[in-house]
Scaffold this active site. Sequence first.
Site, PDB file in Angstrom:
ATOM      1  N   ASN A 104      34.351  43.269  41.172  1.00  0.00           N
ATOM      2  CA  ASN A 104      34.001  44.622  41.642  1.00  0.00           C
ATOM      3  C   ASN A 104      32.710  44.717  40.993  1.00  0.00           C
ATOM      4  OD1 ASN A 104      36.542  45.542  42.341  1.00  0.00           O
ATOM      5  ND2 ASN A 104      37.148  46.286  40.472  1.00  0.00           N
ATOM      6  N   HIS A 163      41.459  35.503  46.542  1.00  0.00           N
ATOM      7  CA  HIS A 163      42.670  35.332  45.684  1.00  0.00           C
ATOM      8  C   HIS A 163      42.109  34.913  44.651  1.00  0.00           C
ATOM      9  CE1 HIS A 163      46.223  34.434  43.841  1.00  0.00           C
ATOM     10  NE2 HIS A 163      46.800  33.472  44.560  1.00  0.00           N
ATOM     11  N   TYR A 220      47.807  38.487  45.454  1.00  0.00           N
ATOM     12  CA  TYR A 220      46.754  38.250  46.464  1.00  0.00           C
ATOM     13  C   TYR A 220      47.537  37.436  47.710  1.00  0.00           C
ATOM     14  CZ  TYR A 220      43.450  40.858  44.099  1.00  0.00           C
ATOM     15  OH  TYR A 220      42.692  41.649  43.262  1.00  0.00           O
ATOM     16  N   HIS A 223      40.982  48.191  48.869  1.00  0.00           N
ATOM     17  CA  HIS A 223      39.951  47.669  49.509  1.00  0.00           C
ATOM     18  C   HIS A 223      39.679  47.486  51.160  1.00  0.00           C
ATOM     19  CE1 HIS A 223      38.223  46.219  45.588  1.00  0.00           C
ATOM     20  NE2 HIS A 223      39.657  46.453  45.076  1.00  0.00           N
TER      21      HIS A 223
HETATM   22 FE1  HDD Z   1      42.384  43.483  43.682  1.00  0.00          FE
HETATM   23  C1  HDD Z   1      42.122  43.214  46.893  1.00  0.00           C
HETATM   24  C2  HDD Z   1      39.270  43.321  43.036  1.00  0.00           C
HETATM   25  C3  HDD Z   1      43.028  44.448  40.184  1.00  0.00           C
HETATM   26  C4  HDD Z   1      45.980  43.375  43.958  1.00  0.00           C
HETATM   27  N1  HDD Z   1      40.912  43.251  44.799  1.00  0.00           N
HETATM   28  C5  HDD Z   1      41.066  43.026  46.149  1.00  0.00           C
HETATM   29  C6  HDD Z   1      39.414  43.043  46.752  1.00  0.00           C
HETATM   30  C7  HDD Z   1      38.914  43.223  45.523  1.00  0.00           C
HETATM   31  C8  HDD Z   1      39.679  43.140  44.247  1.00  0.00           C
HETATM   32  C9  HDD Z   1      37.207  42.994  45.486  1.00  0.00           C
HETATM   33  C10 HDD Z   1      39.262  42.914  48.063  1.00  0.00           C
HETATM   34  C11 HDD Z   1      39.113  41.263  48.547  1.00  0.00           C
HETATM   35  C12 HDD Z   1      38.779  41.373  49.990  1.00  0.00           C
HETATM   36  O1  HDD Z   1      37.447  41.872  50.181  1.00  0.00           O
HETATM   37  O2  HDD Z   1      39.466  40.966  50.806  1.00  0.00           O
HETATM   38  N2  HDD Z   1      41.469  43.952  41.847  1.00  0.00           N
HETATM   39  C13 HDD Z   1      40.156  43.411  41.958  1.00  0.00           C
HETATM   40  C14 HDD Z   1      39.607  43.309  40.479  1.00  0.00           C
HETATM   41  C15 HDD Z   1      40.610  43.834  39.589  1.00  0.00           C
HETATM   42  C16 HDD Z   1      42.047  43.898  40.679  1.00  0.00           C
HETATM   43  C17 HDD Z   1      38.273  43.320  40.027  1.00  0.00           C
HETATM   44  C18 HDD Z   1      40.728  43.920  38.443  1.00  0.00           C
HETATM   45  C19 HDD Z   1      40.008  43.478  37.436  1.00  0.00           C
HETATM   46  N3  HDD Z   1      44.175  43.864  42.471  1.00  0.00           N
HETATM   47  C20 HDD Z   1      44.135  44.282  40.997  1.00  0.00           C
HETATM   48  C21 HDD Z   1      45.588  44.008  40.687  1.00  0.00           C
HETATM   49  C22 HDD Z   1      46.433  43.898  41.598  1.00  0.00           C
HETATM   50  C23 HDD Z   1      45.561  43.735  42.812  1.00  0.00           C
HETATM   51  C24 HDD Z   1      45.961  44.094  39.080  1.00  0.00           C
HETATM   52  C25 HDD Z   1      47.972  43.744  41.584  1.00  0.00           C
HETATM   53  C26 HDD Z   1      48.781  43.361  40.671  1.00  0.00           C
HETATM   54  N4  HDD Z   1      43.680  43.546  45.237  1.00  0.00           N
HETATM   55  C27 HDD Z   1      45.216  43.445  45.220  1.00  0.00           C
HETATM   56  C28 HDD Z   1      45.901  43.128  46.492  1.00  0.00           C
HETATM   57  C29 HDD Z   1      44.513  43.144  47.823  1.00  0.00           C
HETATM   58  C30 HDD Z   1      43.290  43.221  46.469  1.00  0.00           C
HETATM   59  C31 HDD Z   1      46.906  43.911  47.253  1.00  0.00           C
HETATM   60  C32 HDD Z   1      44.525  44.066  48.649  1.00  0.00           C
HETATM   61  C33 HDD Z   1      44.025  43.112  49.797  1.00  0.00           C
HETATM   62  C34 HDD Z   1      44.103  41.557  49.241  1.00  0.00           C
HETATM   63  O3  HDD Z   1      44.416  41.810  47.938  1.00  0.00           O
HETATM   64  O4  HDD Z   1      43.568  40.709  49.977  1.00  0.00           O
HETATM   65  O5  HDD Z   1      46.665  41.932  46.588  1.00  0.00           O
END
Ligand code: HDD
Length: 704
Positions: A140, A331, A354, A67
């Site tokens: 999402n 988060h 997060y 993202h």
């Molecule tokens: Fe995630 C970012 C949505 C599964 C780990 N995720 C992130 C963002 C969104 C989502 C919208 C961007 C937030 C922003 O604008 O800063 N993610 C989802 C959805 C998931 C999902 C809807 C499943 C239903 N994500 C998911 C899993 C993991 C992560 C299973 C890790 C185990 N996601 C992250 C992250 C991010 C992230 C690495 C990257 C940047 C951040 O968090 O702040 O932690």
Amino acid sequence: MPLASHRTAPAAAPPESYLTTSQGLRISDNHNSLKSGVRGPTLLEDFILREKITHFDHERIPERVVHARGSAAHGYFQPYRSLASVTQAAFLQDPQQKTPVFVRFSTVAGGAGSADTVRDVRGFAVKFYTQQGNYDLVGNNIPVFFIQDAMKFPDLIHALKPEPRHGMPQAASAHDTFWDFASLMPEATHMLMWLMSDRALPRSLRMMQGFGVHTFRFINAAGDVHFVKFHWKPKLGMHGLAWDEAQKIAGKDPDFHRRDLWSAIAQGHFPEWELGVQMVPAGQEQSLGIELLDPTKLIPEELVPVEPIGRMVLDRNPGNFFAETEQVAFHPGHLVPGIDFSNDPLLQGRLFSYTDTQLSRLGGPNFHQLPINRAVCPVHNFQRDGMHCQAPQAERVAYEPHTLGPAATEMRVDGDALGFQTQPDTGDDAPGGKQRGRSPSFHDHFSQATLFWNSQSPAEKEHIVAAFRFELSKVQTPEVRQRMVDNLACVDARLARKVASDIGVGAPDAQAAAGRAGFRVPDAAMPALALTESAALSMAVRGAAPVATRTVAVLVHDGMDALALRPVLQQLEKAGLACGTVGLRLGSVATMGKRKFMVEHSFATMPSVLFDAVLVAGGADCAQALCALGDARHYVQEAYKHGKPICAVDEGVALLAGLGIAPGQAAADVALAHPGVVVGSARGEDGTALALAFMQAIAQHRHW
Ligand code: HDD
């Protein structure tokens, strides 16, 4: 006599008229470094040069690991009524109360500088600044996910991201490693159907749905629990782009979605979504035949209707992209009393990820002190110091329990009835104690993929087939392509055959898929899905859709009939459509009456892919000239190929006739020459009939 460079600022000079160092020292020369002689070496002593370059060298922070590319806006959320009967969440109690929000939309795969219109899931993350603390709904635009357990997230993302050896492709799933992984993970099949559909190509961030994806829990004051799924429904309706168009826009205007969101808000067309919930009372969650803890499943709206509970309006652009859009930290674990998690194993893993990622992205544990992340209610705890701390504590004590604090009485927070209470699980959530594994209720990987396929219109089905063919054609390993069509045979035999026919593989074989590792037999104890189609899963426009803020390219040339065109434009603009004139070159053209008519864009800079519809001006000379112009013919042809509404005024029909999409003569009455192609006269009239017919075609968005 002092040198000019040593003079101090006149007291009255406004600070924005001069420059200072970060220490506040006024700078006299921002063009020349300090040298030993004007042609000599630059001196290390030049602290002004060093400060400027040092700061520049450290301007970037690590981009989000997923993202990375996002666009955001401020706004508010307002509930329609009190939801006290189901949740204690304070921001859902009072229909008069507006809660500020900050929303960030994103693509998943690409880097921060990648194009907006790639085929991808869109993030839809909402931060509610409530009086009980910040609540984040990090969702999402697709209601399901690729995998069932967070253990597989790094594998999924490594497969999706550019291949490690050469860093390609950028922002695309169309490569071997993604489909290698996807074809080996049958649980991804339902999500792949969505990803190959037009949902993954939104026309605008303002025209897509959002979903919380996981099942959460609502808890009311009496402790009653409802399982809940969150839905954001856009007021402007849901619309997609054509794949060919999306790829072209990625080159013509990589910021297409960001610009669209920013301009709509800047012009006062505030995008709006309705928040809805599907609720299942605790105790009844097994009755649907759907494992609510499995994020690859949705609850069809026919089984549990979406109840609208409030509206969100985005009415302010960020003040600074970096400070807000880049530094905002979401988060799913930012909760408020009255909302809790479920045991969805994907969600549980996210709860760790997060905060952890912000530590490296935002450089330490104090990211909650950045203005965009600050709570609007008091924050009080004894976490202290750390990198970039901006909220130093003045109290003597930094521990609890204590008696030496300002209140001079004992402070002890231990089993307080107030504050967030974790909702206990229901009895059968953790049978069997600690174990790694997957409940048999997670084993059905295809029934909802089939439901999605069955629910699509014929045009949507064609787009899905074309998307699978495109993506799999980019896969160089034949075994991966074969595995994928074998999996598709478990969804629908026709779909699999159609995809297979063009990509150099053998006949799809559902038996072969069933024989592979990773294929699980659905739990016989789970009742079969109670329906075969769900209208809510299709994006096909049903009924009247709003046309406001849709864009129209108006093709003009010398000799155009401005008198006939103006009333049509007025009607369109009255309905909130944004019309832009497009011609051979910027400036103006001469009308039939020898007056000047403004040309805002050229064919080259604003191609048809950047508009929703095309309107061709009338006037015999204008029409003749447009017919002779390759650029004008291509413009209309491309719009037609992308299913866009096209309208020709009077002689403008000649341009359409030359392309075989309208009869040679302008009709006296308004007529539909082809689906979505409107022709007619506006000469001597108020243009209403023609404008209305055109707007009806625009309301349908595309005529495939
Ligand atoms: Fe995630 C970012 C949505 C599964 C780990 N995720 C992130 C963002 C969104 C989502 C919208 C961007 C937030 C922003 O604008 O800063 N993610 C989802 C959805 C998931 C999902 C809807 C499943 C239903 N994500 C998911 C899993 C993991 C992560 C299973 C890790 C185990 N996601 C992250 C992250 C991010 C992230 C690495 C990257 C940047 C951040 O968090 O702040 O932690």
